[in-house]
Scaffold this active site. Structure first.
Site, PDB file in Angstrom:
ATOM      1  N   PHE A   1      34.773  48.913  37.217  1.00 17.99           N
ATOM      2  CA  PHE A   1      33.974  48.002  36.398  1.00 17.99           C
ATOM      3  C   PHE A   1      33.901  46.667  37.133  1.00 17.99           C
ATOM      4  O   PHE A   1      34.896  45.976  37.293  1.00 17.99           O
ATOM      5  CB  PHE A   1      34.549  47.785  34.994  1.00 17.99           C
TER       6      PHE A   1
ATOM      7  N   ASP B   1      38.380  42.751  43.838  1.00 19.77           N
ATOM      8  CA  ASP B   1      37.875  42.149  42.603  1.00 19.77           C
ATOM      9  C   ASP B   1      39.077  41.884  41.696  1.00 19.77           C
ATOM     10  O   ASP B   1      39.580  42.778  41.022  1.00 19.77           O
ATOM     11  CB  ASP B   1      36.866  43.097  41.939  1.00 19.77           C
TER      12      ASP B   1
ATOM     13  N   LYS C   1      36.789  34.788  35.006  1.00 17.50           N
ATOM     14  CA  LYS C   1      37.515  34.783  33.731  1.00 17.50           C
ATOM     15  C   LYS C   1      38.465  33.593  33.591  1.00 17.50           C
ATOM     16  O   LYS C   1      38.030  32.503  33.255  1.00 17.50           O
ATOM     17  CB  LYS C   1      38.246  36.102  33.550  1.00 17.50           C
TER      18      LYS C   1
END
Ligand SMILES: Cc1ncc(COP(=O)(O)O)c(C=O)c1O
Length: 408
Positions: free
Chosen positions: A147, A232, A261
């Site tokens: 993801f 990531d 984030k």
């Protein structure tokens, strides 16, 4: 002018969203009105322990005082310049972020997906300009069940049918191999490979932790093949796993690290591509950009986030409380928990499907004052703010035990 009466109750507010808000989410039926630290409060004043932390965007809890203060101070001075001009906050943010990550240069962006998109572009350009791959032939090796976000290019290399179906045609140039399989990765890498792009721990897949040695193996493979290792760390990074980066558990330094984030402190979207100089210097004026990327408000909040991370306190808390989390979950195996995967303050918990779906469990926990979210099937994810106390964590585990004991 017609005036609209403002609905007040949770039920009214949820109902009011229905006709006007795109249905791309299926939120739990809780309407949050305020929050502080690890706790949120709904419009009726009910309190919930936040065990999701905005998918790790709230690693420092809601409204951490130092972050709120930094934001207020910056709001009173300067919020946006665009990169048409310099601003007086960006240099320090970039310098300190690069130093924290142990790499040389920073490309500031806003959302996680933008950081991933930017890394795809940078890796391709590096392949053409530095590695000498013939134009238009660069490939990027990615893992199944990844993801990395929601843009057209990113869903082009997703293996999740729900995320992809109906959104083609897709961007070519990606090779998908099973996660945690070095032999498959080696077979997929050739002279056209610009980069390997993986999550060091797959968050959305259910906190999927690879075998020890996998990340070091990826580093070795990419080094030998002369391609980039892009990690990531948008969900796994910035303290969540007990280290600043999840790759540190294997003492690995990638060529490119993607952050997002928690970099925005739960206040503003802040993301970044952090990389070796040789990689990021392939970009020249006009080739890439973002109106908001690197804005002074983002840089001020991001710098305050770096203040918190540089002490190591949050990484330590995540490691120490991670032991409590693991111990609690171990005691629930066989009592409704089938298995779990945990690192630091982050766990994917597979619930016995006969007790309900992850969604069912999340709703039952919500009614008991604990907010979590399912990932898929009967798996729930626990990722509380790193500010959570041992008592709060024990309380949440006790509530999970109670909910599981209630049966289906
Ligand atoms: C590993 C990873 N990469 C990228 C993203 C995308 O970030 P954003 O939602 O900010 O675009 C996410 C979001 O969950 C993520 O977990």
């Amino acid at each position: 002018m017609t005036s609209v009466a403002h609905p007040r109750s949770s039920a009214e507010l949820i109902g009011a969203e229905e006709p006007v808000l795109a249905h791309n989410y299926h939120p739990l039926p809780v309407v949050v009105a305020r929050a502080e630290g690890t706790w949120v409060e709904d419009v009726e004043g009910r309190r919930y322990l936040d065990m999701l932390a905005g998918y790790s965007a709230l690693n420092f809890g809601h409204r951490h005082p130092a972050l709120i203060e930094a934001a207020h101070r910056q709001l009173d001075r300067l919020t946006l310049t665009s990169r048409a001009f310099h601003n007086d906050r960006l240099a320090e943010f970039a310098e300190r972020l690069a130093a924290l990550i142990g790499l040389d240069m920073v490309l500031p962006m806003n959302t996680g997906a933008e950081a991933v998109e930017s890394a795809v572009k940078v890796a391709r350009k590096w392949a053409y300009d530095v590695k000498g791959v013939p134009d238009g032939r660069a490939t990027i090796v990615v893992a199944a069940d990844n993801f990395h976000g929601r843009t057209t290019t990113i869903v082009s290399f997703s293996t999740d049918d729900v995320a992809r179906t109906g959104f083609g045609p897709f961007t070519p140039g990606f090779r998908i191999v099973p996660y945690n399989d070095l032999a498959a990765m080696e077979a997929a890498i050739d002279e056209t490979t610009a980069a390997v792009l993986i999550e060091p721990i797959q968050g959305e897949a259910g906190v999927n932790i690879p075998d020890d040695g996998y990340l070091a193996g990826v580093r070795e493979l990419t080094r030998r093949a002369g391609c980039l290792f892009v990690a990531d760390e948008i969900q796994s990074g910035l303290g969540r796993t007990g280290r600043t980066l999840a790759v540190e558990h294997e003492s690995v330094v990638p060529d490119v690290v993607l952050l997002g984030k928690a970099l925005g402190g739960g206040i503003v979207p802040v993301s970044a591509v952090v990389a070796r100089r040789e990689v990021l210097q392939v970009l020249h004026p006009g080739e890439h950009g973002s109106t908001f990327g690197g804005n002074p408000l983002a840089a001020a909040v991001g710098t305050a986030v770096l203040d918190l991370l540089e002490t190591g306190e949050f990484q330590r808390r995540a490691a120490e409380l991670g032991v409590v989390l693991r111990g609690g979950l171990e005691s629930l195996v066989g009592k409704g928990v089938v298995r779990f995967r945990a690192r630091g303050l982050w766990a994917g918990v597979d619930i016995d499907p006969s007790l309900g779906t992850g969604r069912d469990i999340s709703e039952r926990l919500m009614r008991e004052g604990i907010l979590v979210k399912d990932t898929h099937g009967s798996t729930i994810r626990l990722a509380p703010p790193l500010t959570i106390t041992a008592d709060e964590l024990q309380g949440a585990l006790g509530t999970l035990e109670k909910v599981l004991a209630q049966g289906a």
